[in-house]
Design a protein around this motif. Structure first.
Motif, PDB file in Angstrom:
ATOM      1  N   ALA A  34       0.862  -1.182  -0.009  1.00  0.00           N
ATOM      2  CA  ALA A  34      -0.001  -0.115   0.004  1.00  0.00           C
ATOM      3  C   ALA A  34       0.970   1.140   0.155  1.00  0.00           C
ATOM      4  O   ALA A  34       0.649   2.299  -0.677  1.00  0.00           O
ATOM      5  N   ILE A  35       1.903   1.086   0.665  1.00  0.00           N
ATOM      6  CA  ILE A  35       2.971   2.322   0.573  1.00  0.00           C
ATOM      7  C   ILE A  35       3.615   2.603  -0.576  1.00  0.00           C
ATOM      8  O   ILE A  35       3.371   3.742  -1.107  1.00  0.00           O
ATOM      9  N   SER A  36       3.760   1.695  -1.168  1.00  0.00           N
ATOM     10  CA  SER A  36       4.754   1.479  -2.546  1.00  0.00           C
ATOM     11  C   SER A  36       3.600   2.136  -3.474  1.00  0.00           C
ATOM     12  O   SER A  36       4.033   2.905  -4.173  1.00  0.00           O
ATOM     13  N   SER A  37       2.483   1.694  -3.409  1.00  0.00           N
ATOM     14  CA  SER A  37       1.461   2.206  -4.275  1.00  0.00           C
ATOM     15  C   SER A  37       0.893   3.740  -4.392  1.00  0.00           C
ATOM     16  O   SER A  37       0.979   4.250  -5.176  1.00  0.00           O
ATOM     17  N   VAL A  38       0.929   3.997  -2.988  1.00  0.00           N
ATOM     18  CA  VAL A  38       0.598   5.575  -2.897  1.00  0.00           C
ATOM     19  C   VAL A  38       1.598   6.213  -3.121  1.00  0.00           C
ATOM     20  O   VAL A  38       1.488   7.321  -3.762  1.00  0.00           O
ATOM     21  N   LYS A  39       2.903   5.842  -2.706  1.00  0.00           N
ATOM     22  CA  LYS A  39       4.155   6.693  -3.157  1.00  0.00           C
ATOM     23  C   LYS A  39       4.295   6.756  -4.765  1.00  0.00           C
ATOM     24  O   LYS A  39       4.309   7.744  -5.172  1.00  0.00           O
ATOM     25  N   LYS A  40       3.967   5.734  -5.461  1.00  0.00           N
ATOM     26  CA  LYS A  40       4.070   5.658  -6.872  1.00  0.00           C
ATOM     27  C   LYS A  40       3.179   6.575  -7.264  1.00  0.00           C
ATOM     28  O   LYS A  40       3.437   7.457  -8.487  1.00  0.00           O
ATOM     29  N   GLN A  41       1.585   6.658  -6.877  1.00  0.00           N
ATOM     30  CA  GLN A  41       0.782   7.296  -7.473  1.00  0.00           C
ATOM     31  C   GLN A  41       0.930   8.826  -7.150  1.00  0.00           C
ATOM     32  O   GLN A  41       0.515   9.988  -8.035  1.00  0.00           O
ATOM     33  N   ALA A  42       1.561   8.992  -6.041  1.00  0.00           N
ATOM     34  CA  ALA A  42       1.912  10.642  -5.480  1.00  0.00           C
ATOM     35  C   ALA A  42       3.057  10.996  -6.717  1.00  0.00           C
ATOM     36  O   ALA A  42       2.908  12.290  -6.787  1.00  0.00           O
ATOM     37  N   VAL A  43       3.890  10.038  -6.817  1.00  0.00           N
ATOM     38  CA  VAL A  43       5.172  10.873  -7.636  1.00  0.00           C
ATOM     39  C   VAL A  43       4.477  10.864  -9.054  1.00  0.00           C
ATOM     40  O   VAL A  43       4.834  12.119  -9.825  1.00  0.00           O
ATOM     41  N   GLU A  44       3.638  10.050  -9.656  1.00  0.00           N
ATOM     42  CA  GLU A  44       2.809  10.356 -11.117  1.00  0.00           C
ATOM     43  C   GLU A  44       2.100  11.384 -10.977  1.00  0.00           C
ATOM     44  O   GLU A  44       2.331  12.112 -11.771  1.00  0.00           O
ATOM     45  N   ASN A  45       1.445  11.587  -9.923  1.00  0.00           N
ATOM     46  CA  ASN A  45       0.423  12.922  -9.781  1.00  0.00           C
ATOM     47  C   ASN A  45       1.539  14.348  -9.677  1.00  0.00           C
ATOM     48  O   ASN A  45       1.064  15.192 -10.379  1.00  0.00           O
ATOM     49  N   SER A  46       2.511  14.245  -9.163  1.00  0.00           N
ATOM     50  CA  SER A  46       3.514  15.325  -8.887  1.00  0.00           C
ATOM     51  C   SER A  46       3.865  15.526 -10.295  1.00  0.00           C
ATOM     52  O   SER A  46       4.298  16.651 -10.809  1.00  0.00           O
ATOM     53  N   GLU A  47       4.465  14.773 -11.077  1.00  0.00           N
ATOM     54  CA  GLU A  47       4.718  14.991 -12.382  1.00  0.00           C
ATOM     55  C   GLU A  47       4.052  15.457 -13.191  1.00  0.00           C
ATOM     56  O   GLU A  47       4.173  16.197 -14.168  1.00  0.00           O
ATOM     57  N   ASN A  48       2.680  15.072 -12.967  1.00  0.00           N
ATOM     58  CA  ASN A  48       1.657  15.499 -13.985  1.00  0.00           C
ATOM     59  C   ASN A  48       1.358  16.979 -13.708  1.00  0.00           C
ATOM     60  O   ASN A  48       1.136  18.056 -14.502  1.00  0.00           O
TER      61      ASN A  48
END
Length: 150
Positions: A34-48
């Motif tokens: 879950a932590i890994s998924s949230v971190k990945k999603q946060a990075v993708e959102n930040s890049e967008n």
């Protein structure tokens, strides 16, 4: 009989211990996933978000550059009329909300009758407010040494 109860009791405790260890291992791996998924999603959102901001800034810069470049010929055609430069700077500020100030800065004594400094400047103190104009350069503001002029 007491031996079989204690044996069953030990087996039961071992099973409960093993099940507890497996349960906590499962919970831990689930939490890490879950932590890994949230971190990945946060990075993708930040890049967008960063990509959108960069795109917006580039669009604004291109718009301002186009507005400025479209006024160069007007300045060149009216170099004989220094006071007309106030009209140019005023119109540039008036043409878009992206530009809140505009100046045309001339070299020292370019117009001897205007003195050493001549830099017509038009600006707004806020979007939609009246456009004001003034002479930018003077002894207190030596624009020849400013980074933007250099």
């Amino acid at each position: 009989m007491s031996k079989s109860i204690s044996f069953a009791s030990r087996i039961g405790r071992n099973i409960i211990t093993a099940a507890s260890i497996l349960f906590f291992a499962f919970i831990l791996s689930l939490a890490l996933f879950a932590i890994s998924s949230v971190k990945k999603q946060a990075v993708e959102n930040s890049e967008n978000v960063v990509s959108k901001v960069i795109s917006d800034v580039n669009g604004a810069l291109n718009s301002v550059e186009t507005a400025v470049n479209s006024n160069v010929w007007i300045i060149q055609d009216h170099l004989g009329d220094p006071d007309f430069m106030y009209t140019v700077t005023h119109n540039l500020v008036n043409c878009t909300d992206l530009i809140i100030g505009s100046a045309v800065a001339f070299e020292a004594n370019y117009y001897p009758e205007k003195g050493e400094y001549f830099s017509p400047y038009s600006y707004q103190e806020g979007i939609g407010t009246e456009i004001l104009s003034k002479q930018l350069g003077n002894n207190d503001y030596d624009y020849f040494t400013a980074d933007w002029y250099q």
